[in-house]
Motif scaffolding. Sequence first.
Motif, PDB file in Angstrom:
ATOM      1  N   ALA A   1      -5.848  -7.742   0.602  1.00  0.00           N
ATOM      2  CA  ALA A   1      -6.174  -6.324   0.465  1.00  0.00           C
ATOM      3  C   ALA A   1      -7.249  -6.211  -0.592  1.00  0.00           C
ATOM      4  CB  ALA A   1      -4.940  -5.543   0.043  1.00  0.00           C
TER       5      ALA A   1
ATOM      6  N   THR B   1       2.861   1.619  -3.262  1.00  0.00           N
ATOM      7  CA  THR B   1       2.014   1.939  -4.405  1.00  0.00           C
ATOM      8  C   THR B   1       1.509   3.380  -4.348  1.00  0.00           C
ATOM      9  OG1 THR B   1       1.340  -0.362  -4.535  1.00  0.00           O
ATOM     10  CG2 THR B   1      -0.088   1.220  -5.639  1.00  0.00           C
TER      11      THR B   1
ATOM     12  N   THR C   1       0.838  -1.197   0.000  1.00  0.00           N
ATOM     13  CA  THR C   1       0.000   0.000   0.000  1.00  0.00           C
ATOM     14  C   THR C   1       0.878   1.253   0.000  1.00  0.00           C
ATOM     15  OG1 THR C   1      -1.641  -1.204   1.273  1.00  0.00           O
ATOM     16  CG2 THR C   1      -1.839   1.157   1.296  1.00  0.00           C
TER      17      THR C   1
ATOM     18  N   ILE D   1      -7.313  -3.426   4.331  1.00  0.00           N
ATOM     19  CA  ILE D   1      -6.345  -4.499   4.492  1.00  0.00           C
ATOM     20  C   ILE D   1      -6.748  -5.364   5.676  1.00  0.00           C
ATOM     21  CG2 ILE D   1      -4.445  -3.439   3.271  1.00  0.00           C
ATOM     22  CD1 ILE D   1      -3.366  -2.447   5.670  1.00  0.00           C
TER      23      ILE D   1
ATOM     24  N   MET E   1      -0.600  -2.855  -6.879  1.00  0.00           N
ATOM     25  CA  MET E   1      -0.054  -3.547  -5.703  1.00  0.00           C
ATOM     26  C   MET E   1       0.376  -4.957  -6.080  1.00  0.00           C
ATOM     27  SD  MET E   1      -2.633  -2.143  -2.695  1.00  0.00           S
ATOM     28  CE  MET E   1      -2.191  -3.382  -1.492  1.00  0.00           C
TER      29      MET E   1
ATOM     30  N   VAL F   1      -7.109   4.249   3.991  1.00  0.00           N
ATOM     31  CA  VAL F   1      -6.699   2.851   4.153  1.00  0.00           C
ATOM     32  C   VAL F   1      -7.211   2.377   5.505  1.00  0.00           C
ATOM     33  CG1 VAL F   1      -4.742   1.267   4.329  1.00  0.00           C
ATOM     34  CG2 VAL F   1      -4.657   3.184   2.714  1.00  0.00           C
TER      35      VAL F   1
ATOM     36  N   ILE G   1      -9.283   1.544   0.675  1.00  0.00           N
ATOM     37  CA  ILE G   1      -8.447   0.347   0.545  1.00  0.00           C
ATOM     38  C   ILE G   1      -8.493  -0.366   1.899  1.00  0.00           C
ATOM     39  CG2 ILE G   1      -6.078  -0.513   0.228  1.00  0.00           C
ATOM     40  CD1 ILE G   1      -6.809   2.741  -1.316  1.00  0.00           C
TER      41      ILE G   1
END
Length: 369
Positions: free
Chosen positions: A238, A105, A102, A221, A248, A194, A219
């Motif tokens: 993810a 990226t 993450t 995870i 990713m 995230v 996003i």
Amino acid sequence: MHPWIAQRTDCVDSSGIRKVFDLAASMTDPINLSIGQPDFDVPEPIQAAAIDAIRAGHNTYSTTQGIAPLLEKLQARIDAELGHADRRVMITSGTSGALVLTMLTMVDPGDEVIIFDPYFVMYEALAGMVGGKCVLVDTYPDFRIDPERVAAAITPRTKMILLNSPGNPTGVVATEEEVRALAELAEQHNIALVSDEIYREFCYDGPLVSPARFNPQTIVIDGFSKTYGVTGWRLGFAHGPAEVIEKMTMLQQYTFVCAPHPLQWAAITAMDVDMSDHVATFRRRRDMLLSALADDFEVVQPGGAFYVFPRVAWGTGTEFVHEAIKNNLLVIPGNIFSRSDTHFRISYAADDATIERGIEVLHKLAKMR
Ligand SMILES: Cc1ncc(COP(=O)(O)O)c(C=O)c1O
């Protein structure tokens, strides 16, 4: 410093935790309430599935994004919960692997990443390794997210907001209002949100509300480590916007290559194993610990994970933990996870007898003020 060592290694400061573990090394049979992983055994069907997968020859590399049957199963579960047309999943080498990808990226040198203090130790180090800078938003004393404080922390360089709920080290679960506000802020400012949901199965007062419900670009995870007690298997995943997950995956190909292949097959079995008894055990231990600490410590009721983060009864977190260690109790001082040194983390991923012995020492320590 050795001339070959790169500057980016400076962003990892493990000296605090090393000091604690150096002290702990002198303890014989410590009352250990410092462990960040479940104390239950891996359920038998999951163990059997891993052994079967190895015997069946699934020992080569897998496809980079993960094996198709596991991806399909996860994707169906995610789609049923979120129903986003553009959401894709990939299997990673632990949740930590997902965090690394993450950062690689999305975070460029000079970018800012907003995290909430106290925070999971890896966040600041990982952001630093890619040249990013963590901007801390303080959540003391109740560990609640104040959207106004987050808004005030946003600058033109803010690239990412990193949320962890249920949180390590506090165990606090963000409310629906908090995650909705965060989701909206991220969307308004076009910032990547995230959400580290590794403790999502350990929610004791209601299911986790993911910010992805309010912001389809979130996003998420997540991982198998904590849910099934397989921290050594290095299995995470993810999910997020297809284009981000594709990048990713590309970076995974050139770093981790893939998540451990035979264990991905076992993860398919794991997804059908009911872990609710273990969750109920943790809930009971949480309640036991909270009621035992209530008279002597200021403590925010945690809704999840397996941690409690009380304020120390006297002194700093470091001083208090040193005294705890002298009394054979191993807990972690708050400054490992925070700019403040006022609290300490207790993990109740330990059996009842150990927790009870720990409570006895904590009562004794509180009276030393
Ligand atoms: C908040 C948080 N995120 C991620 C991780 C890493 O987990 P994994 O074993 O999946 O890499 C941990 C482990 O302690 C954690 O507490």
